[in-house]
Enzyme design. Structure first.
Site: not given
Ligand code: G6P
Length: 599
Positions: A101, A480
């Site tokens: 964090g 990515e």
């Molecule tokens: C990060 C990851 C992504 C993902 C995003 C949202 O940036 O690298 O791959 O899509 O977070 O994550 P979530 O867990 O909220 O779907």
């Protein structure tokens, strides 16, 4: 974001348990790693670089003690160096702390501690915590009192764990950053995420903001920061620890791409009845979505693309719906009325930007629904309703199977909006989708397409309607994991600027499925072809786009609403093979983390 593991009660195995936990958590951060084990004395080892650098440094060594914490880092304050790696220690080297964090008020505390004579070795915000504990202990406080006092001074987001030389206790606390206990008969574990300790126990206790956990050789206890006892439920998670392995695949990403048929079947299970043509997501979700006069979706990254898709789908049902990048939603919240529903789409259920948007909505009195993969995640616990997508653990940083399951889940939500009754054709299409994904996986020529275009300068992706979010997601996946320039555009928008970038060395992937607008996309493809750019058509064959394409990635025909899932699988595979041929670190792409728990 950073990963945390803790273990108490494993005796001589403590170091191995911590390193195992860290390898299970590496998807949360991988620019440095470290461990601290407390026995009679406190031993700390930490290194910048991937976990194997630390493992090599510790090879053949033992760190005695049955109380330990470990950390895998995704840098926020200070670059990835040995000094900035966690655990951080105090001046006396008797307190070790790991943290995930951002501590927002660390600068003023650091100045105060420095003025009192404390010396710092790192550029991190975290390092103030062991020094705060040291200062309190010097004033006569116990470890527990000193820990509570230190945590009480912090502003920002944190999951923190601390150990002390000679003590058999780990103290841990959280605010806006996940932390979960793993409970076994002979030992207690701590993790920023369940996979950290899933191979040891599937019984978990989720900590809430403002709670302090004590893990000792006598067991575990949770209290408020003020010390009042808190009753906690012990839950059993239904993920298998084998699901967190690579099962013979070269990469988690490839394994997870291949898990999509199963993930989709699990998502549908007992929710869709083909005989009656009904979709049942439970009364709570039915009430929430049927009462919604308008829907705002908040999400980040890949989940945002699923949200974009969902907004289009809900609008097609006559419900005003809009998708927002979660961080922008917070910056400029859109107007709502009493019957607005805010839907957070988040695989992890822990993304700070998405949680912040959902909390913002709740503060304004708006109902919230989480569409998430992780049972017991913060989004699942905090929202008024939750729809689980049931994909099983996703470890690869690039989201794959969870995007497909999110798209499927919002289709079920859309069916429930219409009183749960979908056409028999549509329910059959839902049922057939996992098998069609399998067909794509079995018959794909994505590797050949990747080989042909691996040396390109950039990649563009276009689509309209339901194909537009897939174009965006195709581009995100490519950038990515391949680190190549890639952009997604609405097909019609290409001619309004991006076309200037199109050359013979920039393949354009045209996603052309279904009927609505497809002919227009074919027109856009012709514009590309006329400028000598190679075209890769991702298509279900309903148009003659193949005539203008240099390569074709075919998908089986299905309901136009579901075709994007199939097209997206092809694009996942192209990105994977481009990245593989370029020798990229596919599961741990540079600078990224799976779960981003800071805003
Ligand atoms: C990060 C990851 C992504 C993902 C995003 C949202 O940036 O690298 O791959 O899509 O977070 O994550 P979530 O867990 O909220 O779907």
């Amino acid at each position: 974001m950073c990963g945390i593991i803790g273990a108490v009660g494993r005796g001589d195995e403590t170091l191995d348990v911590l390193l195992d936990g860290l390898s299970n958590l590496e998807y949360r951060g991988y620019d440095s790693a470290g461990v601290a084990v407390s026995g009679g004395e406190l031993s700390v080892a930490k290194r910048s670089g991937e976990l194997e650098v630390l493992e090599d440094a510790l090879a053949g060594k033992s760190l005695p003690g049955s109380v330990g914490i470990g950390h895998t880092r995704w840098s926020t304050h200070g670059p990835p160096t040995d000094e900035n790696a966690h655990p951080h220690m105090d001046c006396t080297d008797t307190v070790a702390v790991v943290h995930n964090g951002i501590i927002e008020n660390y600068q003023s505390i650091k100045e105060e501690l420095a003025a009192a004579g404390h010396e710092f070795e790192s550029e991190t915000d975290t390092e103030i915590v062991p020094h705060l504990i040291e200062a309190q202990r010097a004033d006569g406080a116990s470890f527990e009192e000193a820990f509570r006092h230190a945590v009480g001074r912090l502003e920002g987001s944190y999951a923190i764990a601390a150990v002390l030389e000679g003590s058999d206790t780990v103290y841990a606390a959280r605010n806006d950053s996940p932390l979960v206990l793993g409970v076994a008969d002979d030992a207690t574990y701590l993790g920023s995420d369940v996979p950290a300790f899933l191979e040891f126990t599937d019984r978990v206790v989720y900590l809430e903001d403002g709670e302090v956990a004590e893990l000792s050789l006598d067991g575990w206890d949770v209290t408020t920061l003020a010390g009042e006892s808190v009753e906690k439920d012990v839950r059993t998670v239904d993920w298998e620890s084998e699901e967190t392995g690579k099962s013979g695949y070269d990469h988690y990403m490839l394994k997870e791409i291949h898990e999509q048929p199963r993930a989709l079947r699990q998502c549908l299970q007992e929710r869709v009845d083909e005989l009656s043509g009904t979709v049942d997501l439970g009364d709570d979700i039915a009430d929430a979505v049927q009462n919604a006069e308008s829907i705002q979706l908040v999400a980040c990254g890949t989940s945002y693309h699923a949200a974009l898709y969902a907004a289009e789908l809900f609008r097609s049902q006559g419900v005003p719906a809009q998708a927002f990048v979660a961080s922008e939603y917070v910056t400029s919240p859109p107007p709502h009325d009493d019957d607005t529903l805010v839907v957070g789409v988040t695989q992890s259920g822990e993304t700070a930007d998405t949680l912040s948007a959902l909390r913002d909505a709740q503060r304004r009195g708006v109902d919230t629904l989480a569409v998430t993969n992780v049972v017991g995640s913060t989004a699942a616990r905090e929202c008024d309703g939750v729809l689980y997508i049931r994909s099983g653990p996703e470890i690869g940083v690039a989201a794959t199977k969870t995007f497909s399951a999110q798209v499927l889940a919002v289709n079920m939500v859309a069916a429930v909006m219409g009183n749960g009754s979908a056409s028999h054709e549509f329910v059959s299409a839902l049922r057939d989708l996992p098998g069609q994904v399998q067909t794509v996986l079995d018959e794909t020529n994505a590797r050949e397409v990747a080989e042909r275009f691996v040396d390109s300068d950039a990649y563009f992706f276009i689509g309209r309607g339901y194909d537009y979010p897939v174009a965006m997601e195709g581009a995100l996946k490519m950038k990515e994991i391949s680190y190549k320039h890639a952009e997604g555009f609405p097909a019609g928008e290409l001619k309004h600027g991006p076309l200037a970038l199109v050359t013979a060395n920039t393949p354009v992937f045209a996603v052309v499925t279904g009927e609505t607008g497809s002919e227009k996309t074919v027109g856009n493809v012709k514009e590309v072809e006329a400028r000598d750019a190679p075209v890769v058509a991702v298509t279900d064959g309903r148009t003659d786009v193949e005539r203008y394409a240099d390569e074709v990635l075919e998908v089986p025909e299905t309901d136009p609403r579901l075709a994007p899932v199939l097209a997206n699988v092809q694009l996942q595979l192209v990105s994977y093979h481009v990245a593989k041929q370029l020798g990229r670190n596919i599961d741990k792409p540079r600078n990224l983390a799976k779960s981003v728990t800071v805003e």
